[in-house]
Design a protein around this motif. Structure first.
Motif, mmCIF file in Angstrom:
data_model
loop_
_atom_site.group_PDB
_atom_site.id
_atom_site.type_symbol
_atom_site.label_atom_id
_atom_site.label_comp_id
_atom_site.label_asym_id
_atom_site.label_seq_id
_atom_site.Cartn_x
_atom_site.Cartn_y
_atom_site.Cartn_z
ATOM 1 N N ASP A 1 -6.492 10.598 1.384
ATOM 2 C CA ASP A 1 -7.319 9.407 1.565
ATOM 3 C C ASP A 1 -7.111 8.839 2.963
ATOM 4 O OD1 ASP A 1 -8.124 9.520 -1.084
ATOM 5 O OD2 ASP A 1 -6.566 8.120 -1.758
ATOM 6 N N ASP A 2 -8.095 8.125 3.412
ATOM 7 C CA ASP A 2 -7.917 7.364 4.634
ATOM 8 C C ASP A 2 -7.264 6.050 4.251
ATOM 9 O OD1 ASP A 2 -9.046 9.198 6.387
ATOM 10 O OD2 ASP A 2 -11.075 8.459 6.005
ATOM 11 N N VAL A 3 -6.029 5.871 4.686
ATOM 12 C CA VAL A 3 -5.357 4.602 4.445
ATOM 13 C C VAL A 3 -6.103 3.567 5.272
ATOM 14 C CG1 VAL A 3 -3.183 3.347 4.726
ATOM 15 C CG2 VAL A 3 -3.148 5.749 4.052
ATOM 16 N N ARG B 1 -1.693 -1.052 -3.973
ATOM 17 C CA ARG B 1 -2.833 -0.150 -3.826
ATOM 18 C C ARG B 1 -2.242 1.230 -3.548
ATOM 19 N NH1 ARG B 1 -6.343 -3.827 0.379
ATOM 20 N NH2 ARG B 1 -4.689 -3.083 1.742
ATOM 21 N N VAL C 1 1.351 5.459 -0.189
ATOM 22 C CA VAL C 1 0.735 6.773 -0.043
ATOM 23 C C VAL C 1 1.590 7.761 -0.833
ATOM 24 C CG1 VAL C 1 0.013 8.583 1.546
ATOM 25 C CG2 VAL C 1 -0.141 6.181 2.237
ATOM 26 N N ASP D 1 0.883 -1.151 0.000
ATOM 27 C CA ASP D 1 0.000 0.000 0.000
ATOM 28 C C ASP D 1 0.931 1.213 0.000
ATOM 29 O OD1 ASP D 1 -2.151 -1.663 0.113
ATOM 30 O OD2 ASP D 1 -2.811 -1.059 2.106
ATOM 31 N N ARG E 1 0.979 9.584 -7.868
ATOM 32 C CA ARG E 1 -0.056 8.553 -7.912
ATOM 33 C C ARG E 1 -0.209 7.993 -9.320
ATOM 34 N NH1 ARG E 1 -1.996 12.304 -4.514
ATOM 35 N NH2 ARG E 1 -3.418 13.291 -6.005
ATOM 36 N N TYR F 1 -2.701 5.277 -2.618
ATOM 37 C CA TYR F 1 -3.567 6.223 -1.910
ATOM 38 C C TYR F 1 -2.982 7.620 -1.988
ATOM 39 C CZ TYR F 1 -5.412 1.961 0.116
ATOM 40 O OH TYR F 1 -5.966 0.716 0.279
ATOM 41 N N SER F 2 -3.857 8.588 -1.884
ATOM 42 C CA SER F 2 -3.462 9.982 -1.735
ATOM 43 C C SER F 2 -3.243 10.231 -0.252
ATOM 44 C CB SER F 2 -4.597 10.877 -2.256
ATOM 45 O OG SER F 2 -4.520 12.159 -1.683
ATOM 46 N N SER F 3 -2.470 11.257 0.080
ATOM 47 C CA SER F 3 -2.292 11.583 1.496
ATOM 48 C C SER F 3 -3.596 12.105 2.097
ATOM 49 C CB SER F 3 -1.168 12.600 1.676
ATOM 50 O OG SER F 3 -1.407 13.739 0.878
#
Length: 173
Positions: free
Chosen positions: A105-107, A99, A77, A75, A84, A101-103
Motif C-alpha cells: 500500500d501507499d502509506v 490504521r 505497516v 499507522d 495485518r 497498511y500492507s507494505s
C-alpha cells in the motif's frame, strides 16, 4: 476480563494459534522472531512521548506498541496478511486508533511526529527491513521530530546494515 468484553476475549481465543505463530514462528516471511518485551515498552516509555494529538508511524509492524500505548494514534505497516489480520483484531478488541497498511500500500504521505521501529534480530539482506526503515525516515518524518530505532547488535557492524548506517550518519546530527 476487566479490560475487554467477552466478545473480544473470545475473538482473541479463537485466533490464539495465529497469535502464537505470529510472535514465535519463523515460517512467516518477514515476521518478527521474538515477542515485544516489557523491556522494549519501558525503553519506548522513557525515550518517547506518545501524544494523542499526533500520529506515529510503525513501519515494521508491531501492534504490541500500539496496544501498550492505547492513548496513541498509530499507522502500522505489516508485511504479512496474518500480521495485518492480527493488527486489525487486536486494534478492534482494544479499541485502538490504528490504521493498518500492507507494505504494498501507499502509506499516506503524512509527516509523522514520530517513527518507532523495532527491527527483527534476524533481518537478512533479502528482507526489505532496512529499505523500509530508510524510506520511512526519508519520506515520512516531520522536520525537527524524532525517531526511535531498536536494532539488533549486528546492525552496528554487519555489511547487511551498512545502507542504514550510512543514511543515519548522513542525515542525523
Amino acid at each position: 476480563s476487566q479490560e475487554m468484553s467477552e466478545e473480544d476475549i473470545l475473538c482473541l481465543k479463537n485466533n490464539f494459534a495465529e497469535v502464537i505463530r505470529y510472535c514465535y514462528g519463523d515460517d512467516i516471511v518477514n515476521s518478527r522472531s521474538e515477542v515485544l518485551t516489557k523491556d522494549y515498552i519501558e525503553i519506548i516509555s522513557r525515550l518517547s512521548n506518545i501524544s494523542p494529538n499526533k500520529r506515529i508511524l510503525l513501519p515494521l509492524g508491531e501492534i504490541g506498541i500500539a496496544a501498550a500505548f492505547p492513548e496513541g494514534r498509530f499507522d502500522i505497516v505489516e508485511t504479512t496478511e496474518l500480521g495485518r489480520g492480527l493488527a486489525h483484531i487486536i486494534s478492534e478488541a482494544l479499541n485502538l486508533d490504528v490504521r493498518v497498511y500492507s507494505s504494498m500500500d501507499d502509506v499516506p504521505l503524512d509527516l509523522y511526529s514520530k517513527i518507532i521501529a523495532i527491527a527483527p534480530y534476524y533481518a537478512k539482506p533479502e528482507d526489505d527491513t532496512i529499505s523500509i526503515i530508510i524510506e520511512a525516515l526519508s519520506n515520512h518524518l516531520a522536520e525537527e521530530e524524532d525517531f526511535l530505532l531498536l536494532l539488533p547488535r549486528r546492525a552496528c557492524y554487519s555489511i547487511d546494515w551498512e545502507p542504514l548506517r550510512e543514511y543515519l550518519v548522513k542525515h542525523t546530527s
